[in-house]
Motif scaffolding. Structure first.
Motif, PDB file in Angstrom:
ATOM      1  N   UNK A  79      38.296  48.536  88.526  1.00  0.00           N
ATOM      2  CA  UNK A  79      39.632  48.266  88.740  1.00  0.00           C
ATOM      3  C   UNK A  79      40.495  49.345  89.570  1.00  0.00           C
TER       4      UNK A  79
ATOM      5  N   UNK B  21      38.138  44.752  90.955  1.00  0.00           N
ATOM      6  CA  UNK B  21      39.612  44.032  90.849  1.00  0.00           C
ATOM      7  C   UNK B  21      40.653  44.937  91.387  1.00  0.00           C
TER       8      UNK B  21
ATOM      9  N   UNK C 267      41.357  38.267  97.076  1.00  0.00           N
ATOM     10  CA  UNK C 267      41.518  38.158  95.569  1.00  0.00           C
ATOM     11  C   UNK C 267      42.577  39.203  95.065  1.00  0.00           C
TER      12      UNK C 267
ATOM     13  N   UNK D 140      45.403  40.846  93.366  1.00  0.00           N
ATOM     14  CA  UNK D 140      46.427  40.175  92.370  1.00  0.00           C
ATOM     15  C   UNK D 140      47.414  41.003  92.463  1.00  0.00           C
TER      16      UNK D 140
ATOM     17  N   UNK E  79      39.267  59.140  80.780  1.00  0.00           N
ATOM     18  CA  UNK E  79      40.062  59.406  82.081  1.00  0.00           C
ATOM     19  C   UNK E  79      40.313  58.301  82.946  1.00  0.00           C
TER      20      UNK E  79
ATOM     21  N   UNK F  67      49.667  45.499  80.527  1.00  0.00           N
ATOM     22  CA  UNK F  67      49.079  46.902  80.497  1.00  0.00           C
ATOM     23  C   UNK F  67      47.789  46.418  80.896  1.00  0.00           C
ATOM     24  N   UNK F  68      47.198  47.335  81.888  1.00  0.00           N
ATOM     25  CA  UNK F  68      45.814  47.395  82.511  1.00  0.00           C
ATOM     26  C   UNK F  68      45.374  48.742  82.634  1.00  0.00           C
ATOM     27  N   UNK F  69      44.017  48.850  82.138  1.00  0.00           N
ATOM     28  CA  UNK F  69      43.392  50.298  82.386  1.00  0.00           C
ATOM     29  C   UNK F  69      42.597  50.058  83.862  1.00  0.00           C
TER      30      UNK F  69
END
Lengths: 107, 355, 340
Positions: free
Chosen positions: C149, C191, C218, C220, C235, C251-253
């Motif tokens: 990501x 992503x 794609x 986002x 990390x 929230x996204x990691x």
């Protein structure tokens, strides 16, 4: 509530880490235009059903992207398939077709 | 974390902290929650380091809790504060140090407000004279007591009997530091190290041999938040905030937590018990909680004070496993004996390991 | 022959120099760094079509053939002398200039100032410039192999009063969307998220770029400013923002975060200009032009001119237009001066 009279509150946060997007990937395959939405809201503004029951194509697409599938379905279930949103979409998304595809994939 | 990058930012926020001669004011709740912390602060600064810290029985609360709960107007709390400053002046001091973070935030806010709105300052001056017949004065330097311990951290290290090191493994203890919200968030320049990641407690940990943990929810509030907690139906919300912090720090396996606010250590300590009862989950080793300390308690521990004289028996989470890790001797029989050997009673055994 | 000192060897400085040289002026181009090209020399590809920056730069350099330029040179002092300006460079050269053109460009906002984003603190946080450098060199240890990501943060040091820059830096949205597509080409399995407040895709072909980022790549798009970034025990970066379209915190990691550093007036240019009383404006720090519509190339001082991003954030084509306009403005000014 137990013996304390209060409990941990559930989180309302969207957590993209735990998102399962298998269904959304399938939706993109049959309906690639779903990605074109730029969240302008004209679909929602023109919606016939939306004046009476919370109905929103834009919010439904966003809910699917955030993995809130049930919320998406509930935002579309009152749709009359009248096609007004198709008429006004500036990105030329065939929203009627998209709604039917969403229902096929998610229901 | 890239440590050099952090040091660069820390070096941008250096606060001037005078070395000596302070007028000291206590917190209204800390003496109940952590009964020996303020006493230890005065003992270390006065008797171990030979500094001049004056206090008077005439000082009062700063009014912060009432102010933050909207039960007194700002002018009232400002007049209370003006009276505290006037006492400092009366006793011949110009450096003011307070034990409480909320007080520190409120004093800073008040001084800044007077600076921006001189007409308000004039009004408070008038209030002070009408109500107390005291001469208005402002401190030359305002410090929080943790700024002072930070300032003296190397002097304390020089006198230390113990280090924040695991005696068995020789490894530094892994320490979570938690800063009270009102320390630096409102006025970053008034804090040691800035608001994003204050250095005040991290500096102590490093000077005393420990290792600081940076975990994702480091900046998150402890969950206290006056008006939230004071209403019972809101307590689940307060608890959820604390729970979020513990879930976030858990993978780092912290040995201990050090704090600089009256509310934070209390909530981080007591809520561990509540979480263990509600969820059956504990965050320390062997089914225990993670012991939580005030910075004065940690300073006292490394300087070799008797843990029971530091009031550590008043903690919810038992401190004994940590004492053993560091190699600090303690007498379990003395734990629940107060001054003069009087029995102070014992808690029921909770699941988070209060021994 | 009339002397014109052009300060700054980036695209606008080079283009203006080439034009003035062709008009028959004696141009002295001063560049503080060891090479011509400014920020363009550090960029890989350019929006909207992905043209290679190197090719554009090569063309520009060949175009300034005949212009005298000094590299590693700074203006040590500049002061007005009658209708001219006496310019002394730190390499010992002195020029009595009939006109001075500031083409001093911009500094990228120092991303470490946004402390909560962790640039220089967390290992996998980079800037737009770092990513361009990686596209060119494929050498940056902060970029892990096969990231799952990747996030882009728009408006870093732009539209941000606390960072000192209230204005929009104009090019970052298009750059972010371009880079999002390019990184997706590198890592098709990843992503990619863009965190934006408004998408300002104002130029020709930019909206198509946005559409293709959405549909072909794609990407986002999440409408919400990143509030804070933290590092977890692996990390990875934990990013928090509000998804303002659903009104919920999010929230996204992620494995890599790219900060879109905005533009500020070049501090070295401001220092030189200050010596002759040409200053940055209070609201944004960019140089004050004679007016806001008609005379954008003229300073308030006669004989002082501007081109490019020293008078506000600009795209590369904008800066090149200004360079040509500045050459013409200088020419008009000198002709009028001679007829007096």
């Amino acid at each position: 509530m137990g013996k304390f009279g209060f409990a941990l509150s559930p989180s309302s946060r969207i957590n993209l880490d735990t998102l399962d997007n298998v269904k959304f990937a399938h939706l993109i395959e049959i309906e690639p235009d779903v990605l074109k939405c730029m969240a302008c809201g004209s679909c929602t503004a023109s919606c016939t059903a939306g004046k009476f029951v919370k109905t929103s194509m834009r919010s439904a697409i966003l809910a699917l992207q955030n993995g809130r599938n049930e919320e998406a379905i509930s935002l579309l279930k009152s749709c009359l398939l009248c096609g007004k949103c198709t008429m006004v979409c500036p990105r030329a998304i065939n929203t009627r077709h998209l709604i039917i595809s969403i229902l096929k994939v998610y229901q | 974390m890239i440590y050099q990058g952090k040091q660069k930012i820390w070096s941008d926020y250096q606060k001037e902290i005078p070395d000596d001669h302070y007028f000291y004011v206590r917190s209204c709740i800390r003496q109940n929650l952590f009964p020996a912390s303020e006493k230890t602060f005065l003992d270390i600064t006065r008797n171990k380091l030979g500094k001049d810290f004056f206090e008077t029985e005439h000082h009062t609360t700063c009014g912060g809790i009432a102010y933050h709960c909207d039960t007194i107007p700002q002018e009232t709390s400002m007049t209370i504060i003006a009276r505290q400053f006037a006492l400092m002046h009366k006793y011949g001091y110009e450096n003011y140090v307070c034990s409480c973070i909320t007080s520190f935030g409120l004093y800073t806010e008040t001084l800044e407000t007077w600076h921006e709105f001189p007409e308000l300052e004039a009004k408070i001056k008038d209030n002070l004279w009408k109500t107390c017949k005291l001469e208005f004065a402002k401190p030359k330097y305002l410090a929080h007591a943790s700024d002072i311990i930070y300032k003296y951290r190397n002097l304390i290290a020089a006198q230390a009997k113990y280090k924040l090191i695991n005696k068995k493994t020789g490894q530094p203890l892994r320490v979570v530091e938690h800063i009270g919200c009102h320390y630096g968030k409102m006025f970053p320049s008034k804090s040691v190290g800035g608001a994003e990641y204050p250095y005040v407690l991290a500096g102590m940990i490093e000077a005393w041999g420990g290792e600081v943990i940076d975990y994702p929810e480091r900046r998150h509030c402890c969950g206290y938040g006056f008006r939230q907690y004071h209403i019972r139906s809101n307590r689940g919300y307060s608890l959820s905030n604390t729970h979020k912090k513990f879930e976030s720090m858990e993978p780092y396996k912290p040995d201990m937590i050090i704090t600089n606010c009256p509310g934070c250590p209390y909530f981080l300590d007591r809520w561990q018990y509540v979480i263990s009862e509600m969820e059956g989950k504990t965050y320390g080793e062997n089914g225990h909680g993670i012991p939580v300390f005030t910075y004065e308690e940690v300073a006292g521990l490394v300087m070799g004070y008797n843990p029971w004289d530091l009031g550590l028996q008043m903690h919810q989470v038992g401190v004994e496993p940590l004492l053993e890790k560091i190699g600090i001797p303690y007498d379990p029989k003395e734990k629940y004996k107060g001054p003069g050997g009087k029995d102070i009673g014992r808690p029921e055994l909770p699941t988070c390991g209060c021994l | 022959m009339k002397n014109i000192v052009v300060i700054g060897g980036g695209p606008s400085g080079m283009e203006a120099s080439a034009q003035l040289h062709k008009m028959g002026y004696n141009v002295i181009l001063v560049e503080k760094s060891p090479a011509l090209g400014g920020h363009l020399a550090k960029w890989d590809r350019l929006f909207p079509q992905g043209v290679h920056a190197g090719n554009i730069l090569e063309g520009m350099i060949s175009n300034i053939n005949g212009v005298k330029y000094f590299l590693n040179a700074n203006v040590q002092s500049i002061n007005a002398l009658g209708k001219s300006y006496n310019v002394i460079l730190d390499n010992g050269i002195t020029v009595l200039a009939d006109a001075v053109l500031f083409a001093t460009g911009f500094d990228l906002f120092k991303a470490e100032k946004k402390e909560e984003y962790g640039y220089g603190i967390y290992e996998h946080v980079i800037t737009n410039a770092d990513l361009e450098n990686w596209f060119r060199t494929k050498n940056d240890q902060r970029i892990v192999e096969n990231p799952k990501r990747i996030g882009f943060v728009h408006c870093v040091g732009s539209r941000d009063e606390k960072a000192g820059n209230r204005y929009c830096s104009k090019v970052c949205c298009a750059t972010a969307v371009k880079q999002a597509c390019e990184i997706k080409q590198e890592f098709p399995g990843a992503e990619v998220f863009c965190f934006y407040m408004d998408l300002r895709m104002f130029g020709r072909g930019y909206e198509d770029l946005y559409l293709s980022a959405q549909k072909e790549y794609g990407v986002r798009f999440i409408r919400g400013r990143v509030s804070e970034v933290a590092e977890n025990i692996n990390k990875e970066l934990v990013v928090k923002a509000e998804d303002t379209l659903s009104g919920k915190p999010l929230k996204v990691t992620i494995d890599l975060l790219v900060l879109m550093s905005g533009m500020q007036n070049c501090s070295a240019g401001v220092k030189v200009a200050g010596q002759i009383g040409v200053a940055g404006m209070e609201n944004d720090g960019f140089f004050e032009t004679k007016d806001s519509i008609y005379s954008l190339q003229q300073a308030l001082k006669p004989g002082v001119f501007f081109a490019g991003a020293c008078t506000g954030p600009k795209t590369l084509p904008d800066s090149l237009h200004e360079a040509r306009a500045a050459a013409l403005a200088i020419h008009t000014y000198l002709q009028a001066r001679d007829h007096q």
